[in-house]
Structure formats: structure tokens, C-alpha cells
Design an enzyme around this catalytic site. Sequence first.
Site, short mmCIF file in Angstrom:
data_model
loop_
_atom_site.label_atom_id
_atom_site.label_comp_id
_atom_site.label_asym_id
_atom_site.label_seq_id
_atom_site.Cartn_x
_atom_site.Cartn_y
_atom_site.Cartn_z
N HIS A 72 6.81 78.06 -7.32
CA HIS A 72 7.27 78.72 -8.55
C HIS A 72 6.05 79.08 -9.40
O HIS A 72 5.20 78.24 -9.66
CB HIS A 72 8.18 77.79 -9.36
CG HIS A 72 9.51 77.55 -8.72
ND1 HIS A 72 10.61 77.11 -9.40
CD2 HIS A 72 9.93 77.70 -7.43
CE1 HIS A 72 11.64 77.01 -8.58
NE2 HIS A 72 11.24 77.35 -7.38
N TYR A 201 14.64 74.98 -18.46
CA TYR A 201 14.73 73.83 -19.37
C TYR A 201 15.45 74.31 -20.63
O TYR A 201 14.95 75.21 -21.31
CB TYR A 201 13.33 73.33 -19.75
CG TYR A 201 12.58 72.60 -18.66
CD1 TYR A 201 11.90 73.29 -17.66
CD2 TYR A 201 12.54 71.21 -18.64
CE1 TYR A 201 11.20 72.61 -16.67
CE2 TYR A 201 11.84 70.53 -17.66
CZ TYR A 201 11.18 71.23 -16.68
OH TYR A 201 10.49 70.56 -15.70
N PRO A 293 11.26 61.99 -17.40
CA PRO A 293 11.09 63.00 -16.34
C PRO A 293 10.90 64.44 -16.83
O PRO A 293 10.59 65.32 -16.02
CB PRO A 293 12.38 62.88 -15.52
CG PRO A 293 13.36 62.23 -16.41
CD PRO A 293 12.60 61.36 -17.36
N LYS A 297 6.10 64.54 -14.29
CA LYS A 297 4.76 64.00 -14.06
C LYS A 297 4.68 62.71 -13.24
O LYS A 297 3.61 62.35 -12.75
CB LYS A 297 4.08 63.72 -15.43
CG LYS A 297 3.74 64.97 -16.21
CD LYS A 297 2.48 65.62 -15.66
CE LYS A 297 2.35 67.06 -16.04
NZ LYS A 297 2.66 68.03 -14.99
N TYR A 385 1.61 71.54 -17.36
CA TYR A 385 2.73 71.51 -16.41
C TYR A 385 2.22 71.63 -14.97
O TYR A 385 2.69 70.90 -14.08
CB TYR A 385 3.73 72.63 -16.73
CG TYR A 385 5.06 72.44 -16.05
CD1 TYR A 385 6.06 71.67 -16.64
CD2 TYR A 385 5.32 73.02 -14.81
CE1 TYR A 385 7.28 71.47 -16.01
CE2 TYR A 385 6.54 72.82 -14.18
CZ TYR A 385 7.51 72.05 -14.77
OH TYR A 385 8.72 71.85 -14.14
P1 FAD Z 1 8.27 54.16 -6.45
O1 FAD Z 1 8.67 55.49 -5.97
O2 FAD Z 1 9.19 53.43 -7.37
O3 FAD Z 1 7.98 53.25 -5.17
C1 FAD Z 1 7.81 51.87 -5.24
C2 FAD Z 1 8.23 51.24 -3.93
O4 FAD Z 1 7.97 49.83 -4.01
C3 FAD Z 1 9.71 51.41 -3.64
O5 FAD Z 1 9.91 51.92 -2.34
C4 FAD Z 1 10.28 50.01 -3.80
O6 FAD Z 1 11.37 49.73 -2.95
C5 FAD Z 1 9.07 49.15 -3.47
N1 FAD Z 1 9.15 47.82 -4.06
C6 FAD Z 1 9.62 47.46 -5.28
N2 FAD Z 1 9.55 46.13 -5.43
C7 FAD Z 1 9.03 45.64 -4.31
C8 FAD Z 1 8.75 44.33 -3.87
N3 FAD Z 1 9.02 43.26 -4.61
N4 FAD Z 1 8.20 44.17 -2.65
C9 FAD Z 1 7.94 45.24 -1.85
N5 FAD Z 1 8.22 46.51 -2.21
C10 FAD Z 1 8.75 46.71 -3.43
N6 FAD Z 1 8.10 62.73 -11.01
C11 FAD Z 1 7.47 63.91 -10.81
O7 FAD Z 1 6.25 63.92 -10.64
N7 FAD Z 1 8.12 65.13 -10.79
C12 FAD Z 1 9.46 65.18 -11.00
O8 FAD Z 1 10.05 66.27 -10.94
C13 FAD Z 1 10.17 63.95 -11.28
N8 FAD Z 1 11.49 63.95 -11.49
C14 FAD Z 1 12.16 62.74 -11.58
C15 FAD Z 1 13.52 62.79 -11.72
C16 FAD Z 1 14.24 61.59 -11.79
C17 FAD Z 1 15.73 61.64 -11.97
C18 FAD Z 1 13.55 60.33 -11.68
C19 FAD Z 1 14.32 59.02 -11.72
C20 FAD Z 1 12.18 60.28 -11.54
C21 FAD Z 1 11.47 61.49 -11.49
N9 FAD Z 1 10.08 61.50 -11.33
C22 FAD Z 1 9.43 62.70 -11.22
C23 FAD Z 1 9.35 60.23 -11.26
C24 FAD Z 1 9.00 59.79 -9.83
O9 FAD Z 1 10.15 59.75 -9.05
C25 FAD Z 1 8.28 58.42 -9.86
O10 FAD Z 1 7.28 58.45 -10.85
C26 FAD Z 1 7.67 58.08 -8.50
O11 FAD Z 1 8.68 57.66 -7.60
C27 FAD Z 1 6.62 56.96 -8.60
O12 FAD Z 1 6.13 56.62 -7.32
P2 FAD Z 1 5.62 55.16 -7.00
O13 FAD Z 1 5.19 55.18 -5.58
O14 FAD Z 1 4.66 54.73 -8.04
O15 FAD Z 1 6.88 54.19 -7.20
C1 DHB Z 2 13.06 68.14 -11.30
C2 DHB Z 2 12.87 66.94 -11.93
C3 DHB Z 2 12.20 66.92 -13.15
O1 DHB Z 2 11.98 65.75 -13.77
C4 DHB Z 2 11.75 68.09 -13.74
O2 DHB Z 2 11.11 68.02 -14.93
C5 DHB Z 2 11.95 69.29 -13.09
C6 DHB Z 2 12.62 69.31 -11.87
C7 DHB Z 2 13.78 68.15 -9.99
O3 DHB Z 2 14.20 67.08 -9.56
O4 DHB Z 2 13.93 69.22 -9.39
#
Ligand code: FAD
Ligand code: DHB
Length: 406
Positions: A72, A201, A293, A297, A385
Site C-alpha cells: 500500500h 482509519y 494497535p 507498530k 507510519y
Molecule cells: P507475541 O506475539 O506475544 O509472542 C510471544 C510468544 O511467547 C507467544 O507465542 C506465547 O505463546 C509465548 N509465551 C508466552 N508465555 C510463555 C511462557 N511462559 N513460556 C514459553 N512461551 C511463552 N502490530 C503491528 O506491528 N502491526 C499491526 O498491524 C498490529 N495490529 C494488531 C492488531 C491486534 C488486534 C493486536 C492484538 C495486536 C496488533 N499488533 C500489531 C501487535 C502485535 O501483534 C504484537 O506486538 C506482536 O505479536 C509482538 O510479538 P512478540 O513476538 O513480541 O510477542
Molecule cells: C491492521 C491492524 C492494525 O493495528 C492497524 O493499525 C492497521 C491494520 C490489520 O490487522 O490489518
Amino acid sequence: MRTQVGIIGAGPAGLMLSHLLHLQGIETIVIEKRSREEIEGTIRAGVLEQGTVDLLNASGVGERMLKEGHIHQGIELQFNGNRHRINMEELTGGKKITVYAQHEVIKDLVAARVQAGGKIIFNADHVSLHDIETEEPKIRFEKEGMGNEIVCDFIAGCDGFHGPSRQAIPNIIRTEKQKVYPFGWLGILAETPPVNPELIYTNHERGFALISTRSPEVQRHYLQVDPNDDIKNWSDDRIWTELHARVDSEDGFKMKEGPIIQKNIVSMRSFVCETMQHGRLFIAGDAAHIVPPTGAKGLNLAISDVYVLSNGLLQFYQSGKKEILDQYSEICLRRIWKAQRFSYWMTTMLHRDVNHSSYEYQIQLAELDYVTSSIAASTSLAENYVGLPFEIPGYNFKMNSASLSV
Ligand code: FAD
Ligand code: DHB
């Protein structure tokens, strides 16, 4: 068991770190509490910054993203019933975002690790950290009822917000700063054709709405709701009625309805843990920080943290120097706080706050009017962004395939 870097958590942070270290000949074991099916099926983020995309490509795991992801060039901001485009590509000298689901990134990374013979231990219970202040930190866990111990040179805590790693940094040296928002997001996956070529948005009196996409057949949308609301209160009909009310516009633009195949509600917070390291433990991604979200980021910060950490570990294993590792928190936190600022700003500009008066609502509209009509303000939105640069002082890093021995 013994390994060089023990990684707790197979999310984007843990898997990407394991992959980047493997490319540099550094051995890791990833310990994950959930199953492979669960981590590959959890629906979350969708927006990848230019730097994340470049790193996935440069490290050889971008092939499917290039084919199936959607590039995009801009986003749209809607308020007062009208849409305004931010041309990110033009404003940032050619940078773009890619819409490609987080669980697809997870699948690509797991496949790459498995193919390279990497070790990921799924379904690990009671994971705990020990001796992090020594040169032989240990991870203990249970698998199928049996106790196990991994002796490591370093531990990377990539276990998300609720994992045990952050708690292993003693309270006395750990400061946590946070803000909890009175909003939640109800996210859906719906089987409809795309609604719009770019993300929308929307600031609306009834609350925020976001129109996103996943594929030609499946779309991803979000609605601002009460964070304590129960998803059972949201029938598919009610969701579509609310999306129509917030997003349909005077120019004839109308939401497309279809079967909703997944829906859930998440709450929103901003959170930063300072420091992100202690002894031989380094925490990364959601284990160290959370953003609402709205700025897209979270996943991208997880990737930039482990990029810094992989460089620090590489420097250590190549030269015995700990210059980058010693500055890990400082380097990451500079970028994290800017992403915190951006996510907070986008969130407060776009959501309806029940505690706000009509004065504050008018300020939001003025902010949106300014950001969509001033080149200076829209450039600032665009450059944040698409993602601020990854920085490693003294390394003068440029993201290209030559910088990684892929
Ligand atoms: P996580 O993805 O949480 O991974 C952590 C892992 O550790 C998991 O698999 C978990 O099972 C494991 N774990 C936990 N506890 C233990 C334990 N005790 N022992 C062993 N393993 C364990 N971010 C963006 O950049 N762009 C977006 O568009 C965006 N949209 C989002 C939309 C929604 C609805 C949500 C909820 C989040 C969004 N995010 C977005 C945020 C993004 O999903 C998270 O920031 C990202 O998953 C972080 O990655 P991580 O690897 O740090 O943690
Ligand atoms: C999506 C999630 C977000 O948090 C955002 O800001 C834009 C798009 C998505 O899941 O597509």
C-alpha cells in the site's frame, strides 16, 4: 541441553531472532508454551513497515510475503464523513507498507527454522529463568511431565506481555510506565471482496473504525468498543450495522457485508519496561513494551528489537566485545519511545473518549484537518507510519542483502 542463545517464545520476536542468529552461525533453542498449530493460527497484526519487509527479504524469508502480501502506497483518514488520502510513498521518498498477516510471517519463519534444522520446543510448561546474573544462565521447563534444563550463554525473553522473562529482571532495577485506554477493538475477519484499495482509519462520533484487508476473499476490520464488553453481545448483524454507521460516506461509499468467520475483542494499553536487559537476559518485543494497535507498530517493534539484539550477539561472538549488547536497552528504547508517541497520538486523535467534551472532539477534528491539509504534518505521519530507521550506533547499517550473510 546446551545452546548459545536460549529464546523464550515463538512469536515474531523469538522466531526472527532465532532465524537471524542462525544466518550468522549462532545456535539457538526456542521454547514455546503453545503448539505449532496455535501460534500459526492466532489472528493479530497485519501491517509491516518498510524496514520489516526489507529485513524479511534480506534474510531470505520474504518470498511468500512478496507474492501474497499487498503493498500500500498510502492510507486514508476519514472524519466528518469525508476521506482524505495520505500519500506515504510520495511523502517518504518511496517507502510503503505491506499488508501481510502476522500468522503468515510466523508460518514462514517456523518453516525456515524447521528446514534449517533449527530447534523449536513447542508445548513447554512451567518455563522459568535461572542464574541470569552469571555467565551460564539457564531455562527450565517441563515437557510431557518431564523436567528439562537448557544451559545458555544468553537468554532472549521474547515471551510477550504475560511471559515470565520481564519478571526475572529484579524489581529494584526495573521501571514500568504505562497508560491503559478506556477503549477496546473488536476485530473481525469477513468473507467479502476488498472494500477499498487502502486502509481507512475513521474518526466517528459513534467511535473509531478501521477498514483493512487480508486477501481478495477475506477482509479485516475493527470497531472501537468498550474493552470490557463481551463478544457475545455482538451479533454479526450488529457489527455490520455499526460498521455502516461509522464508515459509509456521503460520496456513496458503502461497506460490503459477508459471513464473519472470526471475531474477538482486545483491550488497549501503552507500556514500556526500562531496562530491557539484566545480566545475560535481554527482553524484546511485547515482553518489554506494548502499544495500542492504532499505529500498527507492535510487530514491527518486535522485529527492530531483535535486529539490534542479533547484531549485539553477533559482535560478541565475532570479537568478544559487548559494546552493542551493553547499549541494547538504550538503542532500542530510543526507537520504542518514538513509536509509543506515534501510537498514542494516532489513538487519541482517532478514538471517541467518553470522558471528552465537545471541545476535545473539536480539537480531534482540527488535528485531522491539519494533518490531512499540511504537507509538514502529513509528512510526519507518513514517515512514522512507514517506520523510522533501525539504528545501531557505530555500525552505520544499511538494509540490504549484502549486510547479512544470507
Ligand atoms: P507475541 O506475539 O506475544 O509472542 C510471544 C510468544 O511467547 C507467544 O507465542 C506465547 O505463546 C509465548 N509465551 C508466552 N508465555 C510463555 C511462557 N511462559 N513460556 C514459553 N512461551 C511463552 N502490530 C503491528 O506491528 N502491526 C499491526 O498491524 C498490529 N495490529 C494488531 C492488531 C491486534 C488486534 C493486536 C492484538 C495486536 C496488533 N499488533 C500489531 C501487535 C502485535 O501483534 C504484537 O506486538 C506482536 O505479536 C509482538 O510479538 P512478540 O513476538 O513480541 O510477542
Ligand atoms: C491492521 C491492524 C492494525 O493495528 C492497524 O493499525 C492497521 C491494520 C490489520 O490487522 O490489518
